[in-house]
Scaffold this motif. Sequence first.
Motif, PDB file in Angstrom:
ATOM      1  N   GLU A 128       0.824  -1.258  -0.159  1.00  0.00           N
ATOM      2  CA  GLU A 128      -0.521   0.117  -0.043  1.00  0.00           C
ATOM      3  C   GLU A 128       1.057   1.072  -0.470  1.00  0.00           C
ATOM      4  O   GLU A 128       0.702   1.781  -0.589  1.00  0.00           O
ATOM      5  CB  GLU A 128      -1.219  -0.143   1.535  1.00  0.00           C
ATOM      6  CG  GLU A 128      -1.760  -0.922   1.099  1.00  0.00           C
ATOM      7  CD  GLU A 128      -2.699  -1.510   2.638  1.00  0.00           C
ATOM      8  OE1 GLU A 128      -3.949  -1.777   2.589  1.00  0.00           O
ATOM      9  OE2 GLU A 128      -2.321  -0.632   3.312  1.00  0.00           O
ATOM     10  N   GLU A 129       1.786   1.431   0.947  1.00  0.00           N
ATOM     11  CA  GLU A 129       2.607   2.341   0.750  1.00  0.00           C
ATOM     12  C   GLU A 129       3.896   3.429  -0.546  1.00  0.00           C
ATOM     13  O   GLU A 129       3.872   3.801  -1.020  1.00  0.00           O
ATOM     14  CB  GLU A 129       4.128   2.299   1.953  1.00  0.00           C
ATOM     15  CG  GLU A 129       2.998   2.214   3.497  1.00  0.00           C
ATOM     16  CD  GLU A 129       1.895   3.347   3.443  1.00  0.00           C
ATOM     17  OE1 GLU A 129       2.640   4.908   3.082  1.00  0.00           O
ATOM     18  OE2 GLU A 129       0.888   4.130   4.540  1.00  0.00           O
ATOM     19  N   PHE A 130       4.309   1.853  -0.898  1.00  0.00           N
ATOM     20  CA  PHE A 130       5.247   1.649  -2.656  1.00  0.00           C
ATOM     21  C   PHE A 130       3.948   2.343  -3.584  1.00  0.00           C
ATOM     22  O   PHE A 130       4.033   3.085  -3.852  1.00  0.00           O
ATOM     23  CB  PHE A 130       5.383   0.454  -2.633  1.00  0.00           C
ATOM     24  CG  PHE A 130       6.267   0.489  -1.218  1.00  0.00           C
ATOM     25  CD1 PHE A 130       7.748   1.199  -1.372  1.00  0.00           C
ATOM     26  CD2 PHE A 130       7.021  -1.280  -0.986  1.00  0.00           C
ATOM     27  CE1 PHE A 130       8.997   0.601  -0.512  1.00  0.00           C
ATOM     28  CE2 PHE A 130       8.198  -1.482  -0.669  1.00  0.00           C
ATOM     29  CZ  PHE A 130       8.805  -0.579  -0.129  1.00  0.00           C
ATOM     30  N   GLN A 131       2.620   1.369  -3.409  1.00  0.00           N
ATOM     31  CA  GLN A 131       1.590   2.268  -4.294  1.00  0.00           C
ATOM     32  C   GLN A 131       1.233   3.485  -4.099  1.00  0.00           C
ATOM     33  O   GLN A 131       1.017   4.262  -5.139  1.00  0.00           O
ATOM     34  CB  GLN A 131       0.909   1.208  -4.201  1.00  0.00           C
ATOM     35  CG  GLN A 131       1.027  -0.449  -4.684  1.00  0.00           C
ATOM     36  CD  GLN A 131      -0.506  -1.627  -4.836  1.00  0.00           C
ATOM     37  OE1 GLN A 131      -1.401  -0.803  -3.829  1.00  0.00           O
ATOM     38  NE2 GLN A 131      -0.570  -2.278  -4.872  1.00  0.00           N
ATOM     39  N   ALA A 132       1.214   4.006  -3.503  1.00  0.00           N
ATOM     40  CA  ALA A 132       1.119   5.619  -3.121  1.00  0.00           C
ATOM     41  C   ALA A 132       2.497   6.206  -2.852  1.00  0.00           C
ATOM     42  O   ALA A 132       1.918   7.515  -3.720  1.00  0.00           O
ATOM     43  CB  ALA A 132       0.650   5.419  -1.300  1.00  0.00           C
ATOM     44  N   ALA A 133       2.755   5.785  -3.016  1.00  0.00           N
ATOM     45  CA  ALA A 133       4.527   6.674  -3.509  1.00  0.00           C
ATOM     46  C   ALA A 133       4.370   6.557  -4.335  1.00  0.00           C
ATOM     47  O   ALA A 133       5.512   7.261  -6.231  1.00  0.00           O
ATOM     48  CB  ALA A 133       5.821   5.960  -2.381  1.00  0.00           C
ATOM     49  N   VAL A 199      12.487   4.772   0.643  1.00  0.00           N
ATOM     50  CA  VAL A 199      12.313   4.865   1.662  1.00  0.00           C
ATOM     51  C   VAL A 199      11.282   5.433   2.950  1.00  0.00           C
ATOM     52  O   VAL A 199      11.020   4.230   3.697  1.00  0.00           O
ATOM     53  CB  VAL A 199      14.248   5.476   2.095  1.00  0.00           C
ATOM     54  CG1 VAL A 199      14.416   5.843   3.161  1.00  0.00           C
ATOM     55  CG2 VAL A 199      15.045   4.773   1.431  1.00  0.00           C
ATOM     56  N   GLY A 200      11.190   6.233   2.105  1.00  0.00           N
ATOM     57  CA  GLY A 200      10.055   6.815   2.854  1.00  0.00           C
ATOM     58  C   GLY A 200       8.463   5.969   3.318  1.00  0.00           C
ATOM     59  O   GLY A 200       8.111   6.233   4.239  1.00  0.00           O
ATOM     60  N   ALA A 201       8.263   5.007   1.550  1.00  0.00           N
ATOM     61  CA  ALA A 201       7.481   4.515   2.166  1.00  0.00           C
ATOM     62  C   ALA A 201       7.667   3.401   3.027  1.00  0.00           C
ATOM     63  O   ALA A 201       6.895   3.064   4.111  1.00  0.00           O
ATOM     64  CB  ALA A 201       7.145   4.075   0.843  1.00  0.00           C
ATOM     65  N   ALA A 202       8.714   2.636   3.102  1.00  0.00           N
ATOM     66  CA  ALA A 202       8.886   1.428   3.749  1.00  0.00           C
ATOM     67  C   ALA A 202       9.516   1.800   5.436  1.00  0.00           C
ATOM     68  O   ALA A 202       8.861   1.200   5.730  1.00  0.00           O
ATOM     69  CB  ALA A 202      10.579   1.402   3.254  1.00  0.00           C
ATOM     70  N   ARG A 203       9.658   3.102   6.028  1.00  0.00           N
ATOM     71  CA  ARG A 203       9.369   3.693   7.056  1.00  0.00           C
ATOM     72  C   ARG A 203       8.191   3.719   7.261  1.00  0.00           C
ATOM     73  O   ARG A 203       7.313   3.199   8.511  1.00  0.00           O
ATOM     74  CB  ARG A 203       9.908   4.799   7.013  1.00  0.00           C
ATOM     75  CG  ARG A 203      11.918   4.288   7.066  1.00  0.00           C
ATOM     76  CD  ARG A 203      12.537   5.643   6.853  1.00  0.00           C
ATOM     77  NE  ARG A 203      12.843   6.449   8.220  1.00  0.00           N
ATOM     78  CZ  ARG A 203      13.091   5.864   9.482  1.00  0.00           C
ATOM     79  NH1 ARG A 203      14.107   5.154   9.658  1.00  0.00           N
ATOM     80  NH2 ARG A 203      13.279   6.426  10.957  1.00  0.00           N
ATOM     81  N   LYS A 204       7.324   4.144   6.348  1.00  0.00           N
ATOM     82  CA  LYS A 204       5.592   3.949   6.960  1.00  0.00           C
ATOM     83  C   LYS A 204       4.774   3.024   7.129  1.00  0.00           C
ATOM     84  O   LYS A 204       4.001   3.225   8.058  1.00  0.00           O
ATOM     85  CB  LYS A 204       4.763   5.087   5.474  1.00  0.00           C
ATOM     86  CG  LYS A 204       5.300   6.374   5.493  1.00  0.00           C
ATOM     87  CD  LYS A 204       4.234   7.165   4.861  1.00  0.00           C
ATOM     88  CE  LYS A 204       4.496   8.974   4.337  1.00  0.00           C
ATOM     89  NZ  LYS A 204       4.059   8.986   3.553  1.00  0.00           N
ATOM     90  N   ALA A 205       5.210   1.714   6.895  1.00  0.00           N
ATOM     91  CA  ALA A 205       4.962   0.733   6.533  1.00  0.00           C
ATOM     92  C   ALA A 205       5.071  -0.109   7.957  1.00  0.00           C
ATOM     93  O   ALA A 205       4.821  -0.838   8.936  1.00  0.00           O
ATOM     94  CB  ALA A 205       5.562  -0.360   5.291  1.00  0.00           C
ATOM     95  N   ILE A 206       6.605   0.263   7.630  1.00  0.00           N
ATOM     96  CA  ILE A 206       6.729  -0.305   9.068  1.00  0.00           C
ATOM     97  C   ILE A 206       6.203  -0.022  11.006  1.00  0.00           C
ATOM     98  O   ILE A 206       6.562  -0.589  11.925  1.00  0.00           O
ATOM     99  CB  ILE A 206       8.618   0.419   9.502  1.00  0.00           C
ATOM    100  CG1 ILE A 206       9.553  -0.857   8.361  1.00  0.00           C
ATOM    101  CG2 ILE A 206       8.985  -0.778  10.738  1.00  0.00           C
ATOM    102  CD1 ILE A 206      10.881  -0.338   8.099  1.00  0.00           C
ATOM    103  N   ALA A 207       6.461   2.095  10.270  1.00  0.00           N
ATOM    104  CA  ALA A 207       5.628   2.186  11.330  1.00  0.00           C
ATOM    105  C   ALA A 207       3.681   1.742  11.545  1.00  0.00           C
ATOM    106  O   ALA A 207       3.338   1.563  13.071  1.00  0.00           O
ATOM    107  CB  ALA A 207       5.426   3.179  10.997  1.00  0.00           C
ATOM    108  N   ARG A 208       3.322   1.844  10.425  1.00  0.00           N
ATOM    109  CA  ARG A 208       2.008   1.027  10.360  1.00  0.00           C
ATOM    110  C   ARG A 208       1.774  -0.118  11.472  1.00  0.00           C
ATOM    111  O   ARG A 208       1.449  -0.644  12.489  1.00  0.00           O
ATOM    112  CB  ARG A 208       1.848   1.156   9.004  1.00  0.00           C
ATOM    113  CG  ARG A 208       1.208   2.027   8.859  1.00  0.00           C
ATOM    114  CD  ARG A 208       0.519   2.052   7.618  1.00  0.00           C
ATOM    115  NE  ARG A 208      -0.494   1.049   7.141  1.00  0.00           N
ATOM    116  CZ  ARG A 208      -1.465   0.491   6.332  1.00  0.00           C
ATOM    117  NH1 ARG A 208      -0.658   1.461   5.051  1.00  0.00           N
ATOM    118  NH2 ARG A 208      -2.439   0.337   6.285  1.00  0.00           N
TER     119      ARG A 208
END
Length: 218
Positions: A128-133, A199-208
Amino acid sequence: MFDNSNDQRGPVNRTTIMALHGGGIEGGTSELCLAIAGYHPATLAVSPAGGPVHDYWMFEGVRRSGNSDLHVTSTNNDDRAALSMAAGSLNVLSLHGCTAAQAGVPHDQPEAVVVGGLHTNFRTYLREEFQAAGFQTIDGSTVPVLAGEDPNNICNKALLGMGAQLEMTTELRQSMFDPGYFSQLERPTHTNGRFDAFVGAARKAIARLEAGTDQVVP
């Protein structure tokens, strides 16, 4: 010295980032590993400043040539430090490189990331985060050779018995660095906006993931 307290719990590492084939083996994975863990790939300064950091482990090929000979598959990695770090973390995110042909993407759209591993929620958040990015994202379950679903894959040897794996095409990894600066020495100081977005997308996914109610030692 004895610790016989019953009301105290020791901290458990949440997420470890790994690049099993860094340096000259699968170019770009070392830099991404450091950045997703929260460190600038050139200076190792915490980036973003004050942001959360994660443990990381990398194996890097530093030969002038022939680094592909150093490739050890994820299911055969027996490095004691790597296995110990995985076993002491709730989650593992493992970074890899692949070809567009292996990912099964069209020749005219070769930049893609295949998201695999046994942790269903983690995979969902990453996709989801990679697609959004704006990144072409492939469900690993549709690409068996890159699915990362073998229990012996180090990404699945975390405390929860499951993790996530990213297989990034060569073209995607190259797009994250300034044109003409993809050598091992040049990459750390020539990342670009696509690198930051990934990187930002991956870190958002980790935070979730880390905010989830399932983040407890079984």
